[in-house]
Enzyme design. Structure first.
Site, short mmCIF file in Angstrom:
data_model
loop_
_atom_site.label_atom_id
_atom_site.label_comp_id
_atom_site.label_asym_id
_atom_site.label_seq_id
_atom_site.Cartn_x
_atom_site.Cartn_y
_atom_site.Cartn_z
N ASP A 72 39.53 30.97 44.60
CA ASP A 72 40.45 31.62 43.66
C ASP A 72 39.66 32.62 42.82
O ASP A 72 38.67 33.19 43.30
CB ASP A 72 41.16 30.53 42.82
CG ASP A 72 42.50 30.97 42.28
OD1 ASP A 72 42.52 31.63 41.24
OD2 ASP A 72 43.55 30.66 42.91
N CYS B 237 42.92 37.67 36.11
CA CYS B 237 43.37 36.93 34.92
C CYS B 237 42.20 36.38 34.12
O CYS B 237 42.27 36.26 32.91
CB CYS B 237 44.30 35.79 35.32
SG CYS B 237 45.74 36.35 36.21
N LYS C 238 45.04 35.83 48.16
CA LYS C 238 45.98 35.61 47.06
C LYS C 238 45.86 36.83 46.14
O LYS C 238 44.75 37.18 45.72
CB LYS C 238 45.61 34.33 46.31
CG LYS C 238 46.36 34.09 45.02
CD LYS C 238 45.99 32.73 44.47
CE LYS C 238 46.55 32.47 43.09
NZ LYS C 238 46.13 31.16 42.57
N ASP D 57 46.97 38.41 42.71
CA ASP D 57 47.48 37.90 41.44
C ASP D 57 47.69 39.04 40.43
O ASP D 57 46.74 39.74 40.07
CB ASP D 57 46.46 36.88 40.90
CG ASP D 57 46.99 36.05 39.77
OD1 ASP D 57 48.11 36.34 39.29
OD2 ASP D 57 46.31 35.09 39.37
N ARG E 132 54.47 32.85 44.89
CA ARG E 132 54.69 31.90 43.80
C ARG E 132 56.05 32.21 43.17
O ARG E 132 56.38 33.38 42.94
CB ARG E 132 53.58 32.05 42.77
CG ARG E 132 52.29 31.35 43.17
CD ARG E 132 52.24 29.97 42.60
NE ARG E 132 52.27 30.07 41.17
CZ ARG E 132 51.18 30.32 40.44
NH1 ARG E 132 50.00 30.43 41.00
NH2 ARG E 132 51.27 30.44 39.14
N ASP F 216 52.16 29.05 36.17
CA ASP F 216 51.22 28.02 36.62
C ASP F 216 51.77 26.62 36.40
O ASP F 216 52.19 26.28 35.29
CB ASP F 216 49.90 28.15 35.85
CG ASP F 216 49.13 29.38 36.30
OD1 ASP F 216 49.71 30.22 37.02
OD2 ASP F 216 47.96 29.49 35.92
C1 GAL Z 1 46.75 32.73 37.32
C2 GAL Z 1 47.27 32.13 38.60
C3 GAL Z 1 46.47 30.89 38.89
C4 GAL Z 1 45.01 31.24 39.01
C5 GAL Z 1 44.53 31.99 37.77
C6 GAL Z 1 43.13 32.54 37.95
O1 GAL Z 1 47.46 33.88 37.04
O2 GAL Z 1 48.63 31.86 38.47
O3 GAL Z 1 46.94 30.26 40.06
O4 GAL Z 1 44.82 32.04 40.15
O5 GAL Z 1 45.37 33.06 37.48
O6 GAL Z 1 42.69 33.27 36.84
#
Ligand code: GAL
Length: 674
Positions: free
Chosen positions: A321, A380, A406, A408, A468, A472
């Site tokens: 991730d 993020c 993934k 994001d 998604r 979260d």
């Molecule tokens: C969020 C995401 C999580 C994870 C996280 C990493 O936005 O929904 O699953 O990836 O960022 O910073």
């Protein structure tokens, strides 16, 4: 100044003091809920607060402020041990004035499983109700707040002046009391048990990798009959590799043999444009390692996926991730460095010294590798994103050997503006979707933008296999039932190659974003964990475990690795179960399976075991059906008219109904015929 507010709160203080004096005079003890251990209280949002609302303001209902009480949020419950020494419970109950919307809540109180009190549905601006109940003889009492039947938005609930009068023993909040279901999944037999999905998608000419999932004592000898010439099966590892054949449908038969027996199973390879014909299964590092992920933790995860037996049940992807890149600023100096090289290529941080070697390590085990980035400038967690380098990054991920991305949203709002319309929401995802399709390998594409713009309606159009549907789950874990019910509303968009993603499976040991990283058992009870996995399987959700691969205890593996339960998830029809019958406490989900049978989940969100029934009239069935308990892998005899079962607190009964010979059902359109 509002004098009526003052008057009312003064009256409430005077009443409280008077009743205190009265109880002292007759030898009773008064225990305020606000003074009890509130860590035992569970709720759908926020943290329970002593003498404050859930948003940390003075408790206030319909303009009346209360100095004492507990602010919580639906759905909320707490168990109290009275030991038969209770006399009275009194409180004023209502929606807190600080709730952002009207809200709607119902208070329910049970004594030893019997309902003692139920409030009307209350909303913001209504007078709080006065509760005064007799609790004599009750051993275990439960205070609960449910959501009034319309979801829990704005359901800020206040138990004002809540107190117990007891004699001889002080009440205590306790962990919920429920029957331990034990380990439901039977130990797999020593003879081979093939767990391959019924169908597997690939794109012609691309590298092909598939490890045949199979339980049973090793060594096992594998073979695959009918394989196209461009593929070969390694007899000792069961890994099928090579190049995907030309466009077409290839029906193959997998064989597995060991000293205890043999098994064969059909699998269809569909070489064409659609990937992920069944929901992808694997592991993602986020909820265990957060910003602490390293190359060696990822390699360990791949090893554990094999050694634990997860790969034998069908788990395949090992996904990194956030936080593998460099960040302009981070507490860990190994994660700080140039974001890109002179040619603009993205650079991994020093915890990832050699990405191609890492993916090769994963591929050598027959598994697949996943990576993460954002269309924004930063991810993020503040690491380098793909903004303005999309094509270069897509090529790089493919070149490194990744099989999953993934993507994001994160900081992309800075590009798209505060309130982007649908086409602005789609743009970055379309760009990356096109780029991924141009690569010479199959890369599954997972959209992570928390459900904005009804992503389920267009995720497939931008080339994604999953998206998604909400924020979260990490922060919503206490309401996984509600998250699942919301996710299932998008069932129309679930089909082979397109999956609604309600986030990862957070059972077993999970990490903490804040501490040094020591994983701890998740907060869910055993029944809740079985219910969680059943929901994700019934909804045909991607199955990504995000707990600690280094702490796979027998219970966690028992929940993750039941082939009959996973078969519900991996069914070729790709249907997301429909919710039929939903009450405040129980609900039933039904999923049509490719062979004409139905998978049925009977859930109980209530605090006590409950009988749950699925009548044939609602299921559209007639005649007799064989019932198989999927968790226990046991036939429980035929049922006619309805299936009824006692379901544990916060638990599930997951069964498969198959028509008896006398009333064969018509297989559903689109079903793969055996
Ligand atoms: C969020 C995401 C999580 C994870 C996280 C990493 O936005 O929904 O699953 O990836 O960022 O910073």
């Amino acid at each position: 100044m509002n004098t009526s507010r003052l008057d009312a709160s003064h009256v409430s203080v005077v009443v409280t003091l008077l009743s205190l004096f009265a109880s002292l005079a007759i030898g009773q003890d008064t225990t305020w809920l606000s003074a009890m251990d509130l860590t035992k209280m569970r709720q759908g949002w926020g943290t329970p607060r002593s003498n404050l609302s859930v948003t940390q303001h003075p408790l206030s209902c319909n303009g009346i402020t209360f100095a004492n009480g507990v602010g919580t949020h639906a759905r909320s419950f707490v168990w109290v041990d009275l030991g038969g020494k209770g006399e009275k419970f009194t409180a004023a109950f209502g929606v807190d004035d600080g709730a952002p919307g009207p809200g709607s809540i119902v208070a329910k109180i049970w004594g030893d499983g019997a309902e003692l009190y139920r409030s009307p549905v209350l909303s913001r601006g209504r007078m709080p109700v006065d509760i005064d109940i007799d609790i004599r003889g009750v051993q275990k009492l439960v205070l609960s707040v449910s959501d009034g039947g319309d979801g829990s938005n704005s359901d800020h609930a206040d138990w004002c002046n809540a107190r117990f009068l007891t004699r001889g023993k002080r009440p205590q909040t306790i962990d919920p009391v429920e029957d331990d279901p034990g380990l439901l999944t039977p130990i797999p037999p020593l003879a081979p048990g093939l767990n391959a999905p019924p169908v597997f998608g690939c794109r012609p000419g691309h590298p092909f990798l598939f490890r045949i999932p199979c339980t049973g004592e090793r060594p096992v000898t594998f073979s695959a009959e009918g394989l196209p010439a461009s593929l070969a099966c390694n007899p000792s590892t069961g890994v099928i590799s090579g190049r995907a054949p030309g466009t077409g449908t290839y029906a193959i038969t997998l064989h597995a043999l060991n000293r205890h027996g043999s098994q064969s199973r059909r699998m269809v390879i569909e070489s064409g444009s659609v990937l992920a014909l069944t929901p992808p299964m694997g592991w993602n590092h986020w909820y265990t390692h957060y910003g602490r992920i390293t190359d060696s933790l990822v390699r360990d995860a791949a090893d554990f996926m094999i050694s634990s037996g997860m790969a034998d049940a069908g788990y395949q992807y090992v996904n990194i991730d956030d936080c593998w890149m460099n960040s302009p600023k981070n507490g860990d100096s190994m994660r700080v460095g140039p974001l890109r090289d002179g040619a603009g290529n993205i650079l991994p941080n020093r915890h990832f010294p050699d990405m191609p070697a890492l993916t090769a390590y994963i591929h050598d085990r027959g598994l697949k590798a996943g990576i993460y980035t954002s269309p924004g400038e930063l991810t993020c967690a503040g690491f380098a994103g793909a903004y303005r380098h999309e094509a270069q990054d897509a090529r790089r991920f493919a070149g490194w050997g990744f099989d999953f991305l993934k993507y994001d949203w994160c900081s992309y709002s800075r590009v798209a503006g505060a309130d982007p319309g649908r086409s602005a929401l789609m743009t970055p995802y379309e760009t990356m979707g096109d780029l991924l399709q141009q690569q010479d390998r199959d890369i599954l594409y997972n959209l992570c933008q928390y459900g904005m713009g009804n992503v389920w309606e267009w995720g497939e159009r931008v080339g994604a296999q999953s998206w998604r549907t909400a924020g979260d789950l990490g922060v919503e874990l206490d309401r996984f039932f509600e998250v699942a019910l919301r996710n299932a509303e998008h069932r129309a968009w679930s089909k082979p190659g397109s999956w609604n993603d309600p986030d990862y499976i957070q059972i077993g040991y999970i990490g903490d974003a804040r501490n040094a990283g020591l994983p701890a058992p998740c907060s869910m009870t055993r029944n809740e964990q079985y219910a969680f996995m059943s929901l994700w399987c019934l909804m045909a959700s991607p199955l990504f475990f995000s707990g600690d691969m280094g702490h796979l205890d027998p219970f966690t593996l028992n929940v993750l690795c039941n082939p009959e339960v996973i078969a519900v998830n991996q069914d070729a029809l790709g249907q997301c179960a429909a919710v039929i019958q939903c009450t405040d406490e129980t609900f039933v989900m039904v999923k049509d399976m490719a062979d004409g049978s139905k998978a049925l989940g009977l859930f109980n969100r209530g605090e006590f075991p409950a009988d749950v029934a699925a009548p044939w009239t609602v299921l559209g069935l007639a005649g007799k059906y064989a019932v198989r308990d999927l968790w226990r892998q046991r036939n429980i005899g035929p049922a006619a008219g309805e299936y009824r079962v006692r379901v544990p607190r916060h638990g599930v009964a997951l069964v498969r109904l198959t028509a008896e010979q006398s009333n064969p059902p018509t297989p559903k359109k689109g079903a793969l015929q055996k």
